[in-house]
Scaffold this motif. Structure first.
Motif, mmCIF file in Angstrom:
data_model
loop_
_atom_site.group_PDB
_atom_site.id
_atom_site.type_symbol
_atom_site.label_atom_id
_atom_site.label_comp_id
_atom_site.label_asym_id
_atom_site.label_seq_id
_atom_site.Cartn_x
_atom_site.Cartn_y
_atom_site.Cartn_z
ATOM 1 N N HIS A 68 38.462 52.785 74.613
ATOM 2 C CA HIS A 68 39.451 53.578 73.939
ATOM 3 C C HIS A 68 40.493 52.749 73.210
ATOM 4 O O HIS A 68 40.755 51.671 73.676
ATOM 5 C CB HIS A 68 40.234 54.241 75.304
ATOM 6 N N PRO A 69 40.631 53.224 71.880
ATOM 7 C CA PRO A 69 41.685 52.544 71.296
ATOM 8 C C PRO A 69 42.888 52.390 71.601
ATOM 9 O O PRO A 69 43.812 51.191 71.226
ATOM 10 C CB PRO A 69 41.607 53.304 69.890
ATOM 11 N N ASP A 70 43.407 53.040 72.722
ATOM 12 C CA ASP A 70 44.878 52.883 73.353
ATOM 13 C C ASP A 70 44.494 52.697 74.605
ATOM 14 O O ASP A 70 44.424 53.632 75.652
ATOM 15 C CB ASP A 70 45.696 54.269 73.076
ATOM 16 N N LEU A 71 44.536 51.627 75.069
ATOM 17 C CA LEU A 71 44.247 51.168 76.377
ATOM 18 C C LEU A 71 45.350 50.810 77.265
ATOM 19 O O LEU A 71 46.156 49.882 77.160
ATOM 20 C CB LEU A 71 43.337 49.538 76.382
ATOM 21 N N VAL A 72 45.882 51.874 78.010
ATOM 22 C CA VAL A 72 47.194 51.918 78.624
ATOM 23 C C VAL A 72 46.909 51.727 80.075
ATOM 24 O O VAL A 72 46.309 52.689 80.571
ATOM 25 C CB VAL A 72 48.016 53.345 78.247
ATOM 26 N N LEU A 73 47.093 50.899 80.948
ATOM 27 C CA LEU A 73 46.777 50.464 82.211
ATOM 28 C C LEU A 73 47.957 50.441 83.173
ATOM 29 O O LEU A 73 48.802 49.681 82.848
ATOM 30 C CB LEU A 73 45.998 49.205 82.472
ATOM 31 N N THR A 131 35.868 38.709 72.141
ATOM 32 C CA THR A 131 35.415 40.114 72.384
ATOM 33 C C THR A 131 35.214 40.704 70.896
ATOM 34 O O THR A 131 35.909 40.469 69.860
ATOM 35 C CB THR A 131 36.470 41.009 72.975
ATOM 36 N N THR A 132 34.382 41.811 70.886
ATOM 37 C CA THR A 132 34.024 42.433 69.661
ATOM 38 C C THR A 132 35.019 43.790 69.641
ATOM 39 O O THR A 132 34.930 44.641 68.745
ATOM 40 C CB THR A 132 32.735 42.770 69.374
ATOM 41 N N THR A 133 35.593 44.174 70.743
ATOM 42 C CA THR A 133 36.574 45.168 70.926
ATOM 43 C C THR A 133 37.706 45.025 70.072
ATOM 44 O O THR A 133 38.430 43.931 70.010
ATOM 45 C CB THR A 133 37.026 45.302 72.266
ATOM 46 N N THR A 134 38.128 46.060 69.289
ATOM 47 C CA THR A 134 39.315 46.017 68.543
ATOM 48 C C THR A 134 40.198 47.368 68.997
ATOM 49 O O THR A 134 39.852 48.425 69.278
ATOM 50 C CB THR A 134 39.215 46.317 67.260
ATOM 51 N N LEU A 135 41.651 47.055 69.066
ATOM 52 C CA LEU A 135 42.527 48.192 69.969
ATOM 53 C C LEU A 135 43.497 48.304 68.837
ATOM 54 O O LEU A 135 43.886 47.509 68.173
ATOM 55 C CB LEU A 135 42.994 47.678 71.321
ATOM 56 N N ARG A 163 42.914 42.034 69.004
ATOM 57 C CA ARG A 163 43.688 42.702 67.567
ATOM 58 C C ARG A 163 44.466 43.643 67.784
ATOM 59 O O ARG A 163 44.715 44.394 66.734
ATOM 60 C CB ARG A 163 42.940 42.577 66.324
ATOM 61 N N ALA A 164 45.042 44.030 68.967
ATOM 62 C CA ALA A 164 45.738 45.154 69.021
ATOM 63 C C ALA A 164 47.222 44.888 68.296
ATOM 64 O O ALA A 164 47.788 44.025 68.450
ATOM 65 C CB ALA A 164 46.329 45.236 70.630
ATOM 66 N N LYS A 165 47.608 45.997 67.903
ATOM 67 C CA LYS A 165 48.694 46.095 67.060
ATOM 68 C C LYS A 165 50.146 46.527 67.842
ATOM 69 O O LYS A 165 51.039 45.968 67.339
ATOM 70 C CB LYS A 165 48.630 47.429 66.103
ATOM 71 N N HIS A 166 49.917 47.070 68.892
ATOM 72 C CA HIS A 166 51.106 47.281 69.906
ATOM 73 C C HIS A 166 50.850 46.925 71.167
ATOM 74 O O HIS A 166 49.795 47.437 71.798
ATOM 75 C CB HIS A 166 51.239 48.740 69.859
ATOM 76 N N ILE A 167 51.462 45.799 71.672
ATOM 77 C CA ILE A 167 51.292 45.363 72.824
ATOM 78 C C ILE A 167 52.559 45.581 73.717
ATOM 79 O O ILE A 167 53.603 45.351 73.486
ATOM 80 C CB ILE A 167 50.984 43.673 72.825
ATOM 81 N N ALA A 168 52.287 45.752 74.923
ATOM 82 C CA ALA A 168 53.348 46.143 76.121
ATOM 83 C C ALA A 168 53.057 45.517 77.223
ATOM 84 O O ALA A 168 51.953 45.670 78.029
ATOM 85 C CB ALA A 168 53.607 47.637 75.940
ATOM 86 N N PHE A 169 53.845 44.624 77.934
ATOM 87 C CA PHE A 169 53.791 44.084 79.352
ATOM 88 C C PHE A 169 54.985 44.589 79.879
ATOM 89 O O PHE A 169 56.199 43.984 79.854
ATOM 90 C CB PHE A 169 53.658 42.741 79.064
ATOM 91 N N HIS A 170 55.107 45.226 80.983
ATOM 92 C CA HIS A 170 56.258 45.894 81.586
ATOM 93 C C HIS A 170 55.935 45.767 83.090
ATOM 94 O O HIS A 170 55.144 46.354 83.766
ATOM 95 C CB HIS A 170 56.458 47.307 81.308
ATOM 96 N N PHE A 171 56.587 44.804 83.680
ATOM 97 C CA PHE A 171 56.305 44.394 85.169
ATOM 98 C C PHE A 171 57.177 45.206 86.295
ATOM 99 O O PHE A 171 57.224 45.014 87.172
ATOM 100 C CB PHE A 171 56.179 42.870 85.375
#
Length: 380
Positions: A68-73, A131-135, A163-171
């Motif tokens: 999925h292009p928007d990988l929100v975990l 990885t060949t995945t692009t997000l 190569r994700a354009k929007h990166i978020a790490f919120h703990f």
């Protein structure tokens, strides 16, 4: 059984056996026939929960390495409950026993979350480092700490190589990581990994409940939006961190939007202090700034004054003494400069904290509310 019947039975068995051997895997065949872009489009129309469920249950999807292009975990992605309520008949009666039980549950859920994230990302690695995945978007939101560094580091690496354009790490805020001594438990975000050529795709970065970030001298030439939770409780007792932040702004010359969020329980001291603007170079692209939980912590007002005087194209700064980054900041939008600091989206404090908020607001007005800034500054 006569000879003719035996021959007919033998022929039927051969045909049946041949059919079983030769029968194609229809699901795999159909996936192979679809172009990569079509598969990506199909996934983008599904919820992230459905995509994760599909990647876990379908070997064919895993083999295709389609993501999925928007990988929100988050905890909701995997259906993990973080409710710490326990059956009173099953927990020890003493306070320390209850805390131990809560910590055990917290550790178990963190381990479950880590295993789920790894199971999603593992098939997407081409090798251990590529990885060949692009997000477009990569988000991790869960109550993790520095002891989980091994896994978080791998996720940071994946966000970069994908190569994700929007990166978020919120703990996320946690009761067992609160106060001036909690920094030792927080993850130190390797900001240097996102600078230079390797992090050249990142346009938006959100960091919540990390111990600020590691130092770097490389530029963030594509970064446009930075959102951080400073989470300063009773310190720092000097303003040296401000120069690090001014340096960060200098390394992101094209940054247009900045959001800073203080922890929600910071109080304001009675004794006034002299506030002077931090020193630094001009910034020629920063247009909007939002500061929540604004208070008299050393360096914060100095940083605000630096931005007001050195951001040459600044259009709006919103200073909010109320609240900091909420636990669901990545999934439910809080008050932002992008919607004009709408009061409809502000989480107002309870009656018990109104007096403290009033002191914070007065501190902001005494030090920032000047005629030269009236066209861009809003103090809520």
């Amino acid at each position: 059984m006569d000879k003719e019947s035996s021959q007919e039975l033998l022929v039927e068995n051969k045909i049946a056996g041949f059919s079983r051997v030769q029968k194609p895997d229809v699901a795999a065949m159909q996936l192979e026939l679809l172009p990569y872009d079509v598969l990506r489009d199909i996934l983008s129309r599904l919820s992230i929960k459905d995509v994760v469920r599909m990647s876990v249950l379908s070997r064919e999807w895993r083999q295709q390495r389609i993501c999925h292009p928007d990988l929100v975990l988050t905890k909701d992605t995997f259906g993990i409950s973080t409710d710490m309520n326990t059956d009173p008949d099953l927990v020890p009666k003493d306070y320390f026993g209850i805390i131990k039980d809560m910590n055990t549950k917290r550790a178990s859920r963190a381990a479950e979350f880590i295993a789920n994230v790894d199971s999603v990302l593992r098939p997407l690695w081409s090798t251990c480092t590529t990885t060949t995945t692009t997000l477009d978007k990569f988000v991790v939101e869960f109550g993790l700490r520095r002891k989980n560094k091994y896994h978080i580091d791998k996720w940071v690496s994946f966000s970069i190589v994908s190569r994700a354009k929007h990166i978020a790490f919120h703990f996320t805020f946690d009761v067992d990581c609160f106060g001036p001594g909690c920094d030792q438990y927080k993850y130190v975000f390797p900001l240097c990994r996102l600078s230079g050529p390797s992090g050249s795709c990142v346009t938006s970065l959100i960091l919540g409940y990390v111990e600020r970030f590691s130092n770097t001298r490389d530029c963030f030439m594509t970064l446009r939006h930075l959102n951080m939770n400073l989470d300063i409780f009773l310190g720092p007792y000097d303003d040296s961190w401000v120069m690090g932040f001014v340096n960060l702004l200098e390394l992101a010359p094209l940054l247009e939007e900045l959001e800073l969020h203080m922890d929600r329980d910071r109080f304001c001291f009675e004794n006034p202090r002299t506030v002077l603007a931090a020193q630094g170079p001009p910034h020629r692209h920063l247009r909007s700034v939002y500061m929540s939980g604004f208070c008299d912590v050393l360096g914060l007002a100095e940083l605000a004054l630096y931005i007001l005087r050195n951001a040459t194209v600044l259009q709006r700064m919103v200073v909010d003494p109320v609240a900091g980054m909420m636990d669901n900041a990545l999934t439910e939008r809080f008050c932002s400069v992008r919607n004009g600091g709408s009061s409809e989206e502000i989480v107002f404090p309870t009656d018990g904290t109104q007096k403290c908020v009033g002191k914070k607001r007065m501190f902001a007005k005494n030090n920032l509310d000047k005629e030269e800034f009236c066209h861009v500054l809003t103090i809520l």
